[in-house]
Scaffold this active site. Structure first.
Site, PDB file in Angstrom:
ATOM      1  N   ALA A  62      81.928 -58.166   2.482  1.00  8.77           N
ATOM      2  CA  ALA A  62      82.581 -58.428   3.766  1.00  8.77           C
ATOM      3  C   ALA A  62      83.952 -57.755   3.785  1.00  8.77           C
ATOM      4  O   ALA A  62      84.448 -57.316   2.755  1.00  8.77           O
ATOM      5  CB  ALA A  62      82.741 -59.941   3.935  1.00  8.77           C
ATOM      6  N   GLY A 101      77.449 -59.276   1.575  1.00 11.56           N
ATOM      7  CA  GLY A 101      76.819 -58.813   2.812  1.00 11.56           C
ATOM      8  C   GLY A 101      76.127 -57.474   2.630  1.00 11.56           C
ATOM      9  O   GLY A 101      75.124 -57.186   3.301  1.00 11.56           O
ATOM     10  N   GLU A 124      79.495 -64.487  -3.473  1.00 11.83           N
ATOM     11  CA  GLU A 124      80.162 -65.422  -2.557  1.00 11.83           C
ATOM     12  C   GLU A 124      80.622 -66.704  -3.232  1.00 11.83           C
ATOM     13  O   GLU A 124      81.667 -67.269  -2.901  1.00 11.83           O
ATOM     14  CB  GLU A 124      79.227 -65.774  -1.388  1.00 11.83           C
TER      15      GLU A 124
END
Ligand code: NAD
Length: 698
Positions: A62, A101, A124
């Protein structure tokens, strides 16, 4: 510049994402991919699609600049669902690090080809969240729930070889990546898309027992963390629910993570780690010195471990001690440490031999004359440090950096023993020095910017987090430890048992309680310090009971008896009747009627002491940033990262509340609880430590 460009290669559309430096999934990338997919779906001249990236990596995650801001449509989940739904085969061409992502985009493609150096991962969890764009639902479908759990819960980088074995990568290529991707796409035109989301998991193997077993296997490592359990729940959903429902569950779990303080804390730590090496007055242009050979003085507990850090990155080290037997013992410990790595499969015997060749032992200072950096790790006594630095000054070459590993002593004074104080600083490693990530870089009054910059870079090279501290008693970490320990000991004398105090701090997330830690460090060390300080200079109530233990020859773990008892060969603390009797007698002497506090009260008292001292250090300029103090505590003392470090935790509690509580303690014990002036100032201005850091950064 078009962030997602298209070029036709025959009947295959080659999309290239170009968003330097790491092709992060900024709004423009998401929008670019979505628009291209819409156009390509409608374009009859296109039979297949390749998604590749320019620069050094496929999409690496991200865009951290968008964190905490309102989402600009399209969201990533929409984009990946759109890619997966394409009727024409879509191939991802992976190089560099396909993370977060980026991997979710790759998993939504129908096939994947990679170069051998590529790595994939869903990191994450390290930011206190779970993958939120289908990663937890698609990875188990293609790699199997066991591999997916491993990757998602650890957040680790997975090699291309492993990813190939898991089925996440279809093909590895030694040749041109884009050409290989185009060829794979061409070969899949007739087969059409193979959608990860439509793959079935045979749930029979992955029932409750499977997940319970996994939970058990990671329980120790993830104690206190929130996100790992959310990751597991998401993978559980992938086994039992169809994709659309699984994605809904993933979203719920993701949102729960976002509203848990852990996410904010871990994101703070993420940014704090990037800030810590930014030193006011140091730029890219600041000259650095070349460090190719390192000298270590003292082959004791610290010296050997310190030397290993340099040998591990290929630098030769010379270790000096006073006597041959000390030297031999030190080098034997080093070899023993490496041999343990052989047992655990992390090194081969040949590698150990090669590594050991980088070590040279000596009894003569002359052998240090060609070292670029010399670190002293001898006994913690100023007269001995004086002797060592005087000798060093005579033999070290011009431009060599001279460092002390002292825990508490005045580095300005140490520098004054040389004629080159600008070359002297503290490099304070933590025990075990080959394992602990923290390095306190102690900037003395005259340390040159060049020397400081060199050591900050060097910390990274030896894979440490280097935090700069100013000269004060104990620098950042040990200075804060002192009031923390004092309040823990007061909790005991006032009525709690050592085990209760330890259990409270363990429950808060510390790796061990302060009483166990004191036993491990050796009660005699504090005892000797107190004797040299004199009774008027410390809180006797907190320490007299401990002194009595030392006088009864209970010096801690190393002798099998301290605050606790230890069975022979065991490190597990057991309550000691002797120590509890001493406590009772001391309480009676002091006229204390024991009143046990709750775990929350115990934690509060210790944490407030830590925070207040941290605020003093910051206000006095001995740390550049509150976030540097957090880095010190997390990496040097095992402070739970999910609480973001003591200063972030203070912001979480609210500085106004923190100050009010400190003032209440001040009313009881004014000498020990004087509020830090910076804390009072920030409260008066309605600011937090984070705001203080931001204001100082600009
Ligand atoms: P140690 O007692 O284990 O080792 C000290 C070594 O220095 C011994 O091998 C001794 O023979 C040698 N030595 C003593 N005087 C010498 C001299 N004049 N010339 C050459 N060698 C000499 O001590 P340690 O625990 O490794 O601590 C060393 C330093 O590191 C101290 O300043 C200490 O405060 C600091 N430190 C210790 C720890 C820890 O946890 N042990 C952590 C951080 C910093």
């Amino acid at each position: 510049m078009t962030v997602v460009s298209k070029e036709m290669r025959g009947n295959i559309a080659l999309l290239t994402v170009n968003n330097p430096p790491v092709n992060a999934l900024s709004h423009s990338v998401r929008e670019g991919l979505a628009n291209q997919m819409t156009a390509l779906a409608a374009d009859d001249s296109v039979a297949a699609i390749v998604i590749a990236c320019a620069g050094r990596t496929f999409i690496a995650g991200a865009d951290i600049r968008e964190f905490g801001k309102p989402l600009q449509e399209p969201g990533l989940l929409e984009v990946v669902n759109q890619i997966e739904a394409m009727e024409k085969p879509v191939v991802a061409a992976l190089h560099g690090t396909t993370l977060g992502g980026g991997l979710e985009v790759a998993l939504s493609c129908h096939y994947r080809v990679a170069v051998p150096t590529a790595k994939i991962g869903l990191p994450e969890v390290k930011l206190g969240i779970i993958p939120g764009a289908g990663g937890t639902q698609r990875l188990p479908r293609i790699a199997g729930p066991a591999n997916a759990l491993d990757a998602i819960v650890s957040g680790r980088h997975v090699s291309s070889k492993e990813a190939l074995a898991w089925g996440v990568i279809d093909e590895l290529t030694e040749g041109d990546l884009v050409e290989a991707a185009l060829a794979l796409a061409a070969s899949k035109i007739s087969a059409g898309p193979r959608r990860t989301g439509e793959m079935e998991i045979d749930g029979s193997e992955f029932g409750e027992d499977f997940f319970a077993g996994f939970r058990k296997s990671i329980a120790r490592k993830t104690r206190g963390f929130f996100a790992p359990e959310q990751c597991i729940k998401a993978v559980e959903a992938s086994v039992s629910l169809p994709l659309a429902e699984g994605l809904k569950r993933e979203r719920e779990l993701f949102i729960e993570c976002m509203s848990n303080p852990e996410a904010k804390a871990l994101q703070h730590v993420f940014f704090a780690e990037r800030q810590v090496s930014r030193i006011p007055g140091v730029t890219k242009e600041t000259p650095r010195r070349e460090i190719k050979k390192v000298g270590i003085i003292g082959a004791g507990t610290m010296g050997g471990g310190i030397a290993m850090n340099f040998a591990n990155v290929g630098m030769p080290v010379v270790i000096l001690d006073m006597q041959q037997n000390a030297l031999d013992r030190g080098l034997k410990v080093v070899r023993g440490n490496y041999e343990r790595s052989v047992k655990s499969g992390r090194m081969t015997t040949e590698q150990v031999d090669q590594r050991m060749e980088l070590f040279n032992g000596t009894l003569s200072y002359d052998d240090l004359s060609d070292c670029d950096l010399i670190i002293e790790a001898v006994f913690e006594r100023m007269d001995i440090k004086k002797d060592v630095f005087t000798k060093l000054d005579a033999v070290a070459k011009e431009g060599a950096i001279l460092a002390s590993n002292t825990s508490y002593l005045d580095v300005d004074e140490i520098a004054s023993f040389t004629k080159r104080p600008e070359d002297v600083l503290g490099l304070h490693f933590f025990s075990p020095a080959n394992v602990m990530r923290l390095l306190e870089i102690v900037r003395a009054k005259e340390t040159s910017t060049e020397v400081l910059a060199t050591c900050v870079d060097l910390a990274k090279k030896i894979r440490k987090v280097g935090a700069v501290a100013g000269v004060c008693h104990g620098f950042i970490g040990n200075r804060m430890l002192s009031p923390y320990g004092r309040e823990a000991a007061i909790n005991v004398i006032e009525g709690n048992s050592p085990s209760e105090v330890d259990a409270a701090m363990f429950g808060f997330g510390m790796p061990m309680g302060p009483m166990t830690m004191s036993d491990m460090a050796g009660l005699d060390i504090g005892y000797m310090t107190r004797k040299s300080l004199g009774r008027e200079n410390y809180e006797t109530r907190a320490n007299d009971w401990m002194d009595r233990l030392v006088e009864a020859d209970r010096k801690g773990l190393k002798v099998g008896a301290g605050i606790y008892d230890y069975d022979e060969g065991s490190r597990a603390p057991k309550p000691s009747d002797f120590a509890l009797n001493v406590l009772e007698e001391e309480r009676a002497k002091l006229g204390i009627t024991p009143t046990a506090k709750s775990a929350d009260q115990i934690v509060e008292r210790s944490m407030l002491a830590l925070i207040n001292e941290g605020a003093k250090i910051l206000g006095e300029g001995h740390a550049y940033r509150a976030s540097d103090i957090d880095i010190v505590y997390i990496n040097g003392y095992g402070f739970p990262a999910y609480r973001g470090g003591p200063m972030h935790y203070a912001d979480h509690l609210g500085l106004k509340t923190v100050l009010e509580k400190i003032k209440a303690f001040e009313a009881e014990a004014p000498r020990w609880w004087k509020p830090a002036p910076l804390l009072e100032k920030l409260v008066a201005e309605g600011k937090s430590f984070a705001e203080y850091d931001r204001a100082n950064a600009s």
